[in-house]
Enzyme design. Structure first.
Site, PDB file in Angstrom:
ATOM      1  N   GLY A  69      -4.586   9.470  -0.550  1.00 45.66           N
ATOM      2  CA  GLY A  69      -4.886   9.182  -0.164  1.00 45.66           C
ATOM      3  C   GLY A  69      -5.135  10.342   1.508  1.00 45.66           C
ATOM      4  O   GLY A  69      -5.713  10.506   2.370  1.00 45.66           O
ATOM      5  N   CYS A 332      10.557   2.395  10.909  1.00 44.51           N
ATOM      6  CA  CYS A 332      12.669   2.779  11.318  1.00 44.51           C
ATOM      7  C   CYS A 332      12.677   4.152  12.434  1.00 44.51           C
ATOM      8  O   CYS A 332      12.086   4.867  10.963  1.00 44.51           O
ATOM      9  CB  CYS A 332      13.471   2.607  10.083  1.00 44.51           C
ATOM     10  SG  CYS A 332      14.747   2.224  10.902  1.00 44.51           S
TER      11      CYS A 332
HETATM   12  N1  PLP Z   1      -5.133   5.079   3.920  1.00 44.45           N
HETATM   13  C1  PLP Z   1      -4.332   3.878   3.989  1.00 44.45           C
HETATM   14  C2  PLP Z   1      -5.059   3.167   4.287  1.00 44.45           C
HETATM   15  C3  PLP Z   1      -3.069   3.847   3.012  1.00 44.45           C
HETATM   16  O1  PLP Z   1      -2.755   2.226   2.660  1.00 44.45           O
HETATM   17  C4  PLP Z   1      -2.301   4.567   2.678  1.00 44.45           C
HETATM   18  C5  PLP Z   1      -0.933   4.307   1.648  1.00 44.45           C
HETATM   19  O2  PLP Z   1      -0.719   3.574   2.180  1.00 44.45           O
HETATM   20  C6  PLP Z   1      -3.213   5.601   2.736  1.00 44.45           C
HETATM   21  C7  PLP Z   1      -4.067   6.611   2.739  1.00 44.45           C
HETATM   22  C8  PLP Z   1      -1.772   6.913   1.859  1.00 44.45           C
HETATM   23  O3  PLP Z   1      -2.480   7.020   0.983  1.00 44.45           O
HETATM   24  P1  PLP Z   1      -1.225   7.709  -0.049  1.00 44.45           P
HETATM   25  O4  PLP Z   1      -0.242   7.120  -0.434  1.00 44.45           O
HETATM   26  O5  PLP Z   1      -2.222   8.126  -1.595  1.00 44.45           O
HETATM   27  O6  PLP Z   1      -1.769   9.363   0.402  1.00 44.45           O
END
Ligand code: PLP
Length: 388
Positions: A69, A332
């Site tokens: 993501g 943190c």
């Molecule tokens: N966007 C959202 C809303 C998320 O919750 C996360 C992960 O916690 C990410 C992006 C990042 O995704 P990734 O861990 O696959 O890089």
């Protein structure tokens, strides 16, 4: 250990492990090689892409694999900004909001440092972006360059769902493009292109019982992005590098199962979250951050009216000592807990934004975990109050 931290990551689905192992046993050739081994790998790569595209109602060429993501979000924002800048000699405006994941906020800050105009749209007290508020902001942009709006589908700390379909209409009326981070909503609520109408959408496999290290960016075929990774013709010249096909097949399997089981699984998870809410209501001074309406069935975030006397970090550690894995949104930094930027943006005071606890469920969550989780929080908070 009772695992109620599924918004951070989920355990691998056994069928995903099985499909990845089968692939690993049978294929190792590079998907770019011309020989038969390479062709076999390419078929697996493209079938995986097609399976995901079908669930999204997209064309396979509109699905670009990324490392997750974070990369997909970076690519949407930077790929668009760099493309516009190189074609038109000017940066586009980026509009986003302050409850986004850092994988949106930090690349946006980086782009702002290069001179990209950035506007933050306010959210309401439940964390939602109102389409009308966005409409007035868009009306104030005088440049003729289509702005990029990035508003998340569902928030990772609170589960709040934004009205993406209505937001897309407002953005398109104003001649802009919409990107939505659907990392948390994918596999839990409808995310098809025809339902959301976003021009770009971000997904990640490890939030839906798939492997870590793979995600995707859906990019409408009319939208041109600057390549982010130069070095090979992979992903239609947009992301050079040998494709991790083992991860792609795992991702595709996770998507297939999530799509098949979504409705029934999320109905059951919704019931568990309601039960958790009821049980937690017995804790004096509890404040539910996650709204009852327009929220994912998988997330329940709470804080406390006497948060100033509770230590956010100790709450999470106390839960861990009771065998319950939960999280909060606080980071943190330099040894001290920072309040959650999401709760601050929603208007919570700093103390409440520091003491938030997020329970997050998946289709593997059991009723016993809910009962234990609620009991544990009650014990931890009561003990902390006694000693404060
Ligand atoms: N966007 C959202 C809303 C998320 O919750 C996360 C992960 O916690 C990410 C992006 C990042 O995704 P990734 O861990 O696959 O890089």
């Amino acid at each position: 250990m009772f695992y109620l931290d599924n918004s951070a990551t989920t355990p691998l689905e056994p069928q995903v492990i099985e499909r990845m192992s089968r692939f690993r046993r049978e294929s190792f050739a590079n998907a770019g090689s011309v020989h038969r081994g390479g062709q076999r790998t390419r078929v697996e790569l493209e079938s995986g892409r097609e399976e995901i595209a079908v669930v999204l109602g997209a064309e396979p060429k509109e699905v670009i694999f990324t490392s997750g993501g974070t990369e997909a979000n970076n690519y949407a924002l930077k790929g668009y900004a760099f493309r516009v800048r190189s074609e038109r000699g000017e940066w586009p405006t980026i509009i986003t909001d302050r409850t986004e994941h850092h994988a949106i906020l930090h690349p946006t800050e980086f782009l702002a440092s290069l001179g990209v105009p950035v506007i933050y749209v306010d959210v309401d007290s439940s964390g939602r972006v109102a389409p009308d508020v966005l409409r007035s902001l868009l009306a104030g942009i005088s440049s003729g360059i289509p702005p990029l709006v990035s508003i998340m589908h569902a928030n990772n700390e609170t589960g709040t769902i934004n009205p993406i379909r209505e937001i897309a209409e407002v953005v398109h009326e104003a001649g802009g493009l919409l990107h939505t981070d659907a990392v948390q909503s994918f596999g839990k609520i409808e995310c098809a292109v025809s339902a959301l109408y976003a021009d770009m959408m971000t997904f990640s496999a490890h939030k839906i019982h798939g492997p870590k290290g793979i995600g995707a960016l859906y990019v409408n075929k009319e939208v041109e992005l600057e390549a982010l990774m130069h070095g090979g013709a992979q992903e239609r010249n947009r992301r050079g590098g040998t494709e991790p096909v083992e991860l792609v097949v795992g991702f595709a399997e996770a998507v297939r199962i999530a799509a098949e089981e979504r409705e029934e699984a999320m109905r059951r998870v919704g019931e568990l979250t309601r039960e958790l809410r009821e049980r937690l209501s017995a804790i004096e001074g509890i404040v539910f951050v996650t709204p009852e309406e327009n929220a994912l069935p998988t997330i329940l975030n709470v804080t406390f009216s006497d948060a100033a006397h509770l230590d956010g970090e100790a709450l999470i550690v106390g839960m861990d000592l009771q065998g319950i894995a939960v999280s909060n949104g606080s980071a943190c930094t330099s040894g001290s807990m920072q309040p959650s930027h999401v709760l601050l943006a929603m208007g919570y005071p700093s103390a409440q934004a520091k003491a938030a606890v997020r329970f997050s469920l998946s289709r593997f969550t059991t009723q016993e975990e809910i009962v234990r989780g609620a009991e544990a929080l009650k014990n931890v908070v009561e003990r902390m109050r006694r000693f404060s």
